[in-house]
Design a protein around this motif. Structure first.
Motif, mmCIF file in Angstrom:
data_model
loop_
_atom_site.group_PDB
_atom_site.id
_atom_site.type_symbol
_atom_site.label_atom_id
_atom_site.label_comp_id
_atom_site.label_asym_id
_atom_site.label_seq_id
_atom_site.Cartn_x
_atom_site.Cartn_y
_atom_site.Cartn_z
ATOM 1 N N VAL A 1 -14.708 1.697 1.985
ATOM 2 C CA VAL A 1 -14.118 2.088 0.698
ATOM 3 C C VAL A 1 -12.808 1.333 0.462
ATOM 4 C CG1 VAL A 1 -13.047 3.988 -0.566
ATOM 5 C CG2 VAL A 1 -15.214 4.356 0.623
ATOM 6 N N LEU A 2 -11.940 1.329 1.454
ATOM 7 C CA LEU A 2 -10.649 0.635 1.316
ATOM 8 C C LEU A 2 -10.851 -0.861 1.150
ATOM 9 C CD1 LEU A 2 -8.675 2.597 4.068
ATOM 10 C CD2 LEU A 2 -8.367 2.788 1.594
ATOM 11 N N GLY A 3 -11.794 -1.414 1.892
ATOM 12 C CA GLY A 3 -12.076 -2.843 1.751
ATOM 13 C C GLY A 3 -12.539 -3.195 0.349
ATOM 14 N N ALA A 4 -13.347 -2.318 -0.240
ATOM 15 C CA ALA A 4 -13.832 -2.565 -1.604
ATOM 16 C C ALA A 4 -12.695 -2.482 -2.621
ATOM 17 C CB ALA A 4 -14.932 -1.563 -1.958
ATOM 18 N N LEU A 5 -11.819 -1.495 -2.476
ATOM 19 C CA LEU A 5 -10.697 -1.366 -3.411
ATOM 20 C C LEU A 5 -9.749 -2.555 -3.291
ATOM 21 C CD1 LEU A 5 -9.939 2.468 -3.111
ATOM 22 C CD2 LEU A 5 -11.286 1.265 -4.852
ATOM 23 N N ILE A 6 -9.596 -3.084 -2.082
ATOM 24 C CA ILE A 6 -8.803 -4.308 -1.909
ATOM 25 C C ILE A 6 -9.488 -5.471 -2.612
ATOM 26 C CG2 ILE A 6 -8.017 -6.004 -0.211
ATOM 27 C CD1 ILE A 6 -7.685 -3.684 1.772
ATOM 28 N N HIS A 7 -10.793 -5.587 -2.405
ATOM 29 C CA HIS A 7 -11.556 -6.707 -2.978
ATOM 30 C C HIS A 7 -11.487 -6.715 -4.503
ATOM 31 C CE1 HIS A 7 -14.832 -9.689 -3.178
ATOM 32 N NE2 HIS A 7 -15.305 -8.965 -4.185
ATOM 33 N N PHE A 8 -11.636 -5.539 -5.100
ATOM 34 C CA PHE A 8 -11.659 -5.462 -6.560
ATOM 35 C C PHE A 8 -10.269 -5.261 -7.162
ATOM 36 C CE2 PHE A 8 -16.058 -4.236 -5.467
ATOM 37 C CZ PHE A 8 -16.739 -5.152 -6.257
ATOM 38 N N THR B 1 4.890 -0.854 -6.171
ATOM 39 C CA THR B 1 4.307 -0.272 -7.377
ATOM 40 C C THR B 1 4.841 1.116 -7.692
ATOM 41 O OG1 THR B 1 2.281 -1.519 -6.961
ATOM 42 C CG2 THR B 1 2.133 0.331 -8.495
ATOM 43 N N ASN B 2 4.996 1.939 -6.676
ATOM 44 C CA ASN B 2 5.319 3.344 -6.917
ATOM 45 C C ASN B 2 6.770 3.713 -6.616
ATOM 46 O OD1 ASN B 2 4.772 2.743 -4.253
ATOM 47 N ND2 ASN B 2 4.060 4.790 -3.754
ATOM 48 N N ILE B 3 7.501 2.828 -5.974
ATOM 49 C CA ILE B 3 8.910 3.078 -5.663
ATOM 50 C C ILE B 3 9.692 1.822 -6.019
ATOM 51 C CG2 ILE B 3 10.579 3.560 -3.816
ATOM 52 C CD1 ILE B 3 8.429 5.065 -2.334
ATOM 53 N N ARG B 4 10.886 2.000 -6.552
ATOM 54 C CA ARG B 4 11.687 0.844 -6.974
ATOM 55 C C ARG B 4 12.399 0.218 -5.778
ATOM 56 N NH1 ARG B 4 14.188 3.719 -12.425
ATOM 57 N NH2 ARG B 4 12.275 3.552 -13.686
ATOM 58 N N GLN B 5 11.594 -0.492 -4.998
ATOM 59 C CA GLN B 5 12.144 -1.211 -3.850
ATOM 60 C C GLN B 5 11.624 -2.631 -3.882
ATOM 61 O OE1 GLN B 5 12.558 0.585 0.050
ATOM 62 N NE2 GLN B 5 11.396 -1.092 0.966
ATOM 63 N N LEU B 6 12.539 -3.591 -3.696
ATOM 64 C CA LEU B 6 12.134 -4.987 -3.695
ATOM 65 C C LEU B 6 11.125 -5.258 -2.589
ATOM 66 C CD1 LEU B 6 15.394 -7.082 -4.299
ATOM 67 C CD2 LEU B 6 13.360 -7.012 -5.760
ATOM 68 N N LEU B 7 10.147 -6.097 -2.885
ATOM 69 C CA LEU B 7 9.221 -6.535 -1.854
ATOM 70 C C LEU B 7 9.965 -7.342 -0.799
ATOM 71 C CD1 LEU B 7 6.214 -7.621 -4.092
ATOM 72 C CD2 LEU B 7 6.420 -5.514 -2.764
ATOM 73 N N GLY B 8 9.377 -7.439 0.367
ATOM 74 C CA GLY B 8 10.044 -8.107 1.475
ATOM 75 C C GLY B 8 10.425 -9.543 1.190
ATOM 76 N N ASN B 9 9.545 -10.299 0.533
ATOM 77 C CA ASN B 9 9.867 -11.714 0.276
ATOM 78 C C ASN B 9 11.003 -11.870 -0.727
ATOM 79 O OD1 ASN B 9 8.276 -10.757 -1.833
ATOM 80 N ND2 ASN B 9 7.314 -12.733 -2.226
ATOM 81 N N GLU B 10 11.107 -10.965 -1.700
ATOM 82 C CA GLU B 10 12.191 -11.052 -2.680
ATOM 83 C C GLU B 10 13.516 -10.610 -2.063
ATOM 84 O OE1 GLU B 10 12.015 -12.457 -5.629
ATOM 85 O OE2 GLU B 10 9.896 -12.891 -5.185
ATOM 86 N N ALA B 11 13.465 -9.612 -1.204
ATOM 87 C CA ALA B 11 14.691 -9.190 -0.513
ATOM 88 C C ALA B 11 15.204 -10.310 0.384
ATOM 89 C CB ALA B 11 14.416 -7.928 0.300
ATOM 90 N N MET B 12 14.281 -11.009 1.067
ATOM 91 C CA MET B 12 14.684 -12.130 1.909
ATOM 92 C C MET B 12 15.297 -13.251 1.073
ATOM 93 S SD MET B 12 12.362 -14.619 4.318
ATOM 94 C CE MET B 12 12.425 -13.693 5.836
ATOM 95 N N ARG C 1 -1.938 -3.568 -2.371
ATOM 96 C CA ARG C 1 -1.701 -2.933 -3.662
ATOM 97 C C ARG C 1 -0.215 -2.676 -3.903
ATOM 98 N NH1 ARG C 1 -4.508 -4.223 -6.940
ATOM 99 N NH2 ARG C 1 -4.101 -2.395 -8.241
ATOM 100 N N CYS C 2 0.641 -3.144 -2.983
ATOM 101 C CA CYS C 2 2.100 -2.986 -3.099
ATOM 102 C C CYS C 2 2.499 -1.524 -3.276
ATOM 103 C CB CYS C 2 2.648 -3.836 -4.252
ATOM 104 S SG CYS C 2 2.455 -5.599 -3.989
ATOM 105 N N LEU C 3 1.838 -0.666 -2.536
ATOM 106 C CA LEU C 3 2.105 0.769 -2.594
ATOM 107 C C LEU C 3 2.932 1.164 -1.377
ATOM 108 C CD1 LEU C 3 -1.503 1.880 -3.549
ATOM 109 C CD2 LEU C 3 0.493 2.129 -5.022
ATOM 110 N N LEU C 4 4.156 1.562 -1.606
ATOM 111 C CA LEU C 4 5.015 1.983 -0.510
ATOM 112 C C LEU C 4 4.983 3.501 -0.410
ATOM 113 C CD1 LEU C 4 7.004 1.579 1.732
ATOM 114 C CD2 LEU C 4 8.840 1.374 0.037
ATOM 115 N N SER C 5 4.355 3.967 0.642
ATOM 116 C CA SER C 5 4.281 5.408 0.903
ATOM 117 C C SER C 5 4.932 5.666 2.256
ATOM 118 C CB SER C 5 2.825 5.891 0.915
ATOM 119 O OG SER C 5 2.751 7.222 1.376
#
Length: 666
Positions: free
Chosen positions: A344-351, A610-621, A388-392
């Motif tokens: 299921v997770l693999g499919a959601l990543i794929h699509f 996506t769900n929290i206002r935190q810079l992605l790792g590459n942008e923070a670097m 999916r850039c989801l930080l939980s």
């Protein structure tokens, strides 16, 4: 009675050339001596004259002593239908009877007992305990043995095929293939392929021949055609004429008339027989249309199975079905098996799809399974949230805790994928110290086991969260490792070179004590901004245009700032403003007497999780490196800028860029 005995005797005499001589009444065991040829235990399950195992045959040499082989024979007149009778005597005895076929409830109960068996020996014990066994129950037993013994392209223990019980079943199926029901016939054939029996063994030839006869007569249902197709796929591959005939019969039927199990079975069959692109496009489109209407009735296995098939078939046009399946998956999250959830997770990543409710369900479920689920499932969870850039924090904290205790049993790929997700999202869990000490320990003990690109991804991810693997960077920059990164054309992909360049820049800027090998200039890129797999996120054009308009109003002219400026350090600046020593703004084209450079980072939504206002790792670097390189970094985040009224844009930019000066009116 005497007449019956004579008739039975004549019949068995005719068959004695193949099945050995059997007494006219009753059942007995015939013992035949070994001929002294090389053999394995699996070679003796049928009347085939040679090994019927394609894989796993140990070719055990027979010793010089005489060894006996037990062959089960029985009175042929006892088998007018498709049930096998097992008597609770000291020896196994099989009997087909039309009068005592198991009821549906009995068969269902038997299947539940089969499912509870954890070893092949338990399956055999169960078989010896039942009074009546139908052909479908016999086939299900073979499938369960395959489930328990299958390991890649072989059986874990081929000696299980030497058990009298399974030998009796195989003998029964071989001799009475014509009496089997369609469901029992094709299921038995499929089970034999899963046990890796030789397609040219007598048993397989008879099952295939009878299946072909039933296929030619058009007697099979959709589900039976799919089971037969799976068996043919295993034996002959997707180019099989029998497979094409089976699919042709499926195509003639309306998917709207199929049961849900039949629909799932057809999807699975098409996974294996898709050759030319678009070969079964019309059938698939009709199936997608029908599947959308029945997703609410799908159980966990069906949801997972259909999603897996859609990925294999690359059905990107079936997004309405993917969305419907994702909604149904929310209900089943706690009930998926590890394998099903992985699909299921693999499919959601794929699509490229995620659902808010699905994420919430995963946040509740992951902490309960992080220490017990299969490592691949945990890795796929982190991969899904990372892609999916989801930080939980709930999910990643649980994964981090389990990693510390379980990582020694993870594969190198699983280790890298889990840490890569932390790096991409720029997240450090509460136990970051323990987590990265574990990573370092794994690198020390298993460094040589990592694939080159997997290792590079892992080390690069560590630097994104300010964990610097200095002890291993020297090995990465060695000529030997760089050769391992080359493809068949003796070149290294540009995305890989970009990772190497950024890794080298990181240790030079943030680890001034590093004195290891340098990355040679020929391995460095000039820009991290690329069309694919970029280490920088391109600026949001609409947001950039709005900021640019405000900057013109603030600075008085477009010439006082540069846009999308490539620096000597590989980073691209969204906006660059140059100041002289007295703080006056210089034209963008000015190259002399530049005292200060201001880098405006116009950060759109794609630069944040996506769900929290935190810079992605590459942008923070990137922002961290620009500061170390002497730039004054000014961040213009979308969530601040987009809520401004037009009248406040210039004032906002002035406060951001020149917080300690008065604004001039042009």
């Amino acid at each position: 009675m005497a007449l019956k005995l004579i008739q039975n005797h004549r019949l068995l005499t005719q068959l004695s050339n193949h099945y050995y001589f059997a007494e006219p009444v009753g059942i007995r065991l015939i013992h035949t001596s070994s001929l002294g040829r090389s053999s394995c235990v699996a070679c003796r399950c049928t009347s085939a004259g040679r090994c019927f195992q394609r894989h796993g045959c140990r070719k055990l040499q027979m010793d010089s002593r005489t060894r006996s082989l037990t062959t089960i024979v029985r009175e042929r007149s006892f088998f007018p239908s498709s049930s096998v009778g097992l008597h609770r005597d000291s020896e196994l005895r099989f009997r087909l009877t039309q009068l005592h076929r198991p009821s549906a409830d009995e068969e269902q109960g038997f299947r539940l007992q089969l499912k509870s068996c954890s070893t092949s020996r338990q399956v055999f014990k169960l078989l010896r305990s039942v009074e009546i066994l139908s052909d479908t129950m016999a086939a299900a037993s073979l499938h369960r043995v395959a489930d328990l013994e299958q390991e890649g392209p072989a059986l874990r223990d081929p000696s299980v095929l030497a058990d009298d019980t399974i030998r009796g079943l195989c003998c029964q199926l071989e001799q009475d293939s014509e009496r089997l029901t369609e469901a029992g016939l094709v299921s038995a054939l499929h089970a034999c392929t899963r046990l890796f029996l030789d397609p040219w063994s007598t048993l397989m030839v008879r099952l295939v021949s009878e299946s072909q006869n039933r296929l030619d007569r058009g007697q099979m249902t959709v589900g039976e055609l799919c089971t037969f197709g799976q068996a043919v796929l295993a034996m002959e591959g997707p180019a099989s004429a029998m497979l094409e005939q089976a699919v042709a019969q499926i195509q003639k039927q309306d998917p709207r008339q199929w049961s849900l199990p039949d629909l799932v079975a057809v999807y699975r069959l098409l996974e294996g027989c898709m050759g030319e692109d678009g070969k079964y496009r019309d059938l698939l489109n009709a199936m997608h249309t029908h599947a959308v209407t029945v997703t609410s009735r799908m159980d966990p296995a069906a949801v997972s199975g259909v999603l897996r098939s859609l990925v294999t078939l690359n059905q990107m046009q079936a997004m309405p079905l993917v969305i419907g399946l994702c909604k149904q998956a929310v209900r089943h999250v706690p009930h998926f098996s590890d394998e099903e959830l992985t699909h299921v997770l693999g499919a959601l990543i794929h699509f490229g799809h995620s659902d808010h409710y699905f994420v919430e369900a995963m946040e509740k479920y992951v902490p309960t399974m992080a220490f017990t689920s299969h490592p691949e499932t945990i890795s796929k969870v982190t991969q899904f949230f990372g892609r999916r850039c989801l930080l939980s924090p709930t999910v990643f904290d649980a994964v981090a805790e389990s990693f510390v205790y379980r990582a020694d049993s993870y594969s190198t790929s699983q280790v890298a994928r889990q840490i890569t997700a932390f790096g991409k999202l720029g997240y450090l869990p509460p136990n970051a110290g323990q987590l990265f000490r574990k990573v370092e320990s794994i690198l020390h003990t298993r460094f040589s086991q990592f694939q080159p690109r997997t290792l590079l991804n892992l080390l690069h991810a560590c630097t994104l969260v300010e964990r610097f693997p200095v002890n291993f960077v020297a090995k990465v920059f060695s000529s030997y490792f760089l050769q391992q990164l080359q493809d068949q054309d003796m070149r290294i992909e540009r995305a890989v070179l970009a990772q190497l360049t950024q890794l080298y820049m990181t240790v030079k800027l943030e680890c001034p004590f590093y004195e290891g090998p340098r990355l040679l200039p020929k391995y460095r890129v000039k820009s991290f901004l690329m069309s694919s797999r970029s280490l920088e996120t391109p600026v949001d054009q609409q947001l950039y245009n709005s900021v640019k308009t405000g900057l013109v109003d603030l600075l008085g002219d477009r010439s006082f700032f540069g846009s999308k400026v490539l620096t000597p350090y590989c980073y691209t600046l969204d906006v660059e403003i140059k100041l002289d020593e007295e703080g006056y703004v210089l034209p963008a084209s000015h190259t002399e007497d530049v005292y200060k450079r201001i880098a405006l980072c116009i950060d759109g939504q794609k630069r944040f999780t996506t769900n929290i206002r935190q810079l992605l790792g590459n942008e923070a670097m990137k922002q961290r490196h620009l500061q170390l390189l002497g730039y004054e970094v000014v961040q213009i985040p979308f969530y601040e800028f987009e809520k401004l009224p037009k009248s406040s844009v210039v004032e906002y930019l002035h406060q951001k860029i020149f917080p300690h000066t008065f604004r001039l009116s042009w």
